[in-house]
Design an enzyme around this catalytic site. Structure first.
Site, mmCIF file in Angstrom:
data_model
loop_
_atom_site.group_PDB
_atom_site.id
_atom_site.type_symbol
_atom_site.label_atom_id
_atom_site.label_comp_id
_atom_site.label_asym_id
_atom_site.label_seq_id
_atom_site.Cartn_x
_atom_site.Cartn_y
_atom_site.Cartn_z
ATOM 1 N N ARG A 57 0.749 -1.319 -0.009
ATOM 2 C CA ARG A 57 -0.030 -0.118 -0.126
ATOM 3 C C ARG A 57 0.893 1.167 -0.054
ATOM 4 N NH1 ARG A 57 -2.953 3.746 3.540
ATOM 5 N NH2 ARG A 57 -5.056 4.211 2.751
ATOM 6 N N SER A 126 -12.216 -2.913 0.654
ATOM 7 C CA SER A 126 -12.477 -2.383 2.135
ATOM 8 C C SER A 126 -14.074 -2.271 1.952
ATOM 9 C CB SER A 126 -11.750 -1.304 2.128
ATOM 10 O OG SER A 126 -10.421 -1.398 2.171
ATOM 11 N N LYS A 155 -6.286 5.676 8.062
ATOM 12 C CA LYS A 155 -7.565 6.204 7.437
ATOM 13 C C LYS A 155 -8.267 7.329 7.962
ATOM 14 C CE LYS A 155 -8.705 2.625 4.462
ATOM 15 N NZ LYS A 155 -8.739 2.433 2.975
#
Length: 298
Positions: A57, A126, A155
Site C-alpha cells: 500500500r 475495503s 484512514k
C-alpha cells in the site's frame, strides 16, 4: 452446446491456490512508520514472524516507485510462499505477477477488476458496513476488509465501525473477511471475541522495532481464540478433489469459488441441483460435488 471438462483452466488454477483462504495474519506496508528501514527489510521480518498475506500500500509514491516496490516484494513473498496483494493497481498485479489487488469503495468496480485479472487472482475490497460487505460478496470479491474497527492514522477522518460490524460480518458473510484498523496487541482480544478469525495490522507491526515478535504474538492470540471457537470447516470432494470449505449451502460454495457469475450445472452426490435450489441445498461434510461449466452456445 459446448461443455468443457468440468472446469476451465482458470478454475483449476483457482482451486490449486485456495490455501490462501486459511490465512490468519495480514500485514500491510506503511514505510512512514519505519524511517530508516526499507519496506523489504520490515516485511521480511513480518514474514519471519508468521504473517501469511502481504499487501503493498503506497498512496503517495509515483507509479514507478510503486512498481519497484512491487517487484522487490514479489521476490520476497515468493521466497516465503505468501500471497502478494497490491493496493489500487490491477495493472501492476499483471506486470509483476502478484497474486491480487485490494480496492477501496471508490476504486475500480470489482467486475472491471475481474475482467482485468481473470478468475485465478485474488480481489479484496475495503468495506465499512454490512451493506457494502454483502454487495462485495455478491459482486465476486474473494475477501473483504472490515474496518476501521478503531480510529487509525491509516484512514484519517474515517469513522470507526467498532466491533459491532465485526459481529455482523461474522454472522452474515460467507467469504473470508479480515478485521482491520487500529488493531493492536492490547485490543485484538476484543476483536477476536467479536467473531474475527483473521486480523490485519499496519502500524502495530511495521511501526514496531521487532515486527517478527509482534506477528508471533498476534498469531498466538488468534490461535487461542480459534481453539475456543472453531469455524464450521468441512471437507468435501469438488470434481474429484478434496477441498476444505466453510460453505453451508451449495450457493455459498459457488460464491466462495468465485463462480457465481458462470453458467454452471451442479451435481451433488450424483443428483443435479437446480439453480433455484442452490441457496436451500445444504452442503454436508463428505459430500461429492461436480461443477460443469458451460461455455459457448449453439
Amino acid at each position: 452446446m459446448e461443455i468443457n471438462d468440468f472446469f476451465d483452466e482458470r478454475l483449476c488454477l483457482r482451486m490449486s491456490r485456495q490455501g490462501w483462504r486459511n490465512f490468519k495474519l495480514y500485514a500491510i506496508t506503511a514505510k512512514s512508520n519505519h524511517p530508516g528501514r526499507s519496506v523489504v527489510e520490515v516485511m521480511e521480518q513480518a514474514l519471519i514472524g508468521g504473517a501469511q498475506m502481504v499487501q503493498l500500500r503506497n498512496k503517495t509514491g509515483t507509479r514507478e516507485e510503486v512498481l519497484e516496490e512491487a517487484k522487490a516484494l514479489r521476490i520476497l513473498t515468493r521466497k516465503y510462499k505468501v500471497p502478494l496483494i497490491i493496493n489500487d493497481y490491477p495493472d501492476l498485479v499483471l506486470e509483476t505477477d502478484a497474486d491480487g489487488v485490494h480496492l477501496g469503495q471508490d476504486d475500480m468496480p470489482i467486475a472491471k477488476a475481474r475482467e482485468w485479472l481473470g478468475t485465478d487472482r485474488i480481489i479484496g475490497i475495503s468495506t465499512h458496513n454490512l451493506q457494502q460487505a454483502l454487495a462485495a460478496e455478491q459482486e465476486g470479491a474473494d475477501y473483504i476488509g472490515v474496518g476501521p474497527v478503531y480510529p487509525t492514522e491509516t484512514k484519517p477522518g474515517r469513522t470507526a465501525v467498532t466491533t459491532s460490524y465485526v459481529r455482523e460480518a461474522a454472522h452474515h458473510i460467507s467469504i473470508p473477511f479480515v478485521a482491520i484498523g487500529g488493531i493492536t496487541l492490547e485490543n485484538v482480544d476484543v476483536v477476536l471475541a467479536s467473531g474475527a478469525t483473521r486480523i490485519c495490522a499496519v502500524s502495530a507491526i511495521v511501526g514496531h522495532n521487532d515486527p517478527a515478535s509482534v506477528c508471533q504474538a498476534f498469531l498466538k492470540k488468534i490461535d487461542a481464540h480459534r481453539s475456543e471457537y472453531v469455524p464450521p470447516f468441512k471437507i468435501v470432494k469438488i470434481n474429484g478433489r478434496e477441498e476444505q470449505t466453510s460453505a453451508k449451502t451449495v450457493e455459498e460454495l459457488v460464491v466462495q469459488l468465485g463462480q457465481q457469475h458462470k453458467k454452471l450445472v451442479i451435481e451433488l452426490n450424483g443428483m443435479i441441483v437446480q439453480r433455484a435450489r442452490w441457496a436451500e441445498t445444504e452442503l454436508l461434510g463428505g459430500s461429492s460435488i461436480e461443477l460443469v461449466h458451460f461455455v459457448g452456445g449453439g
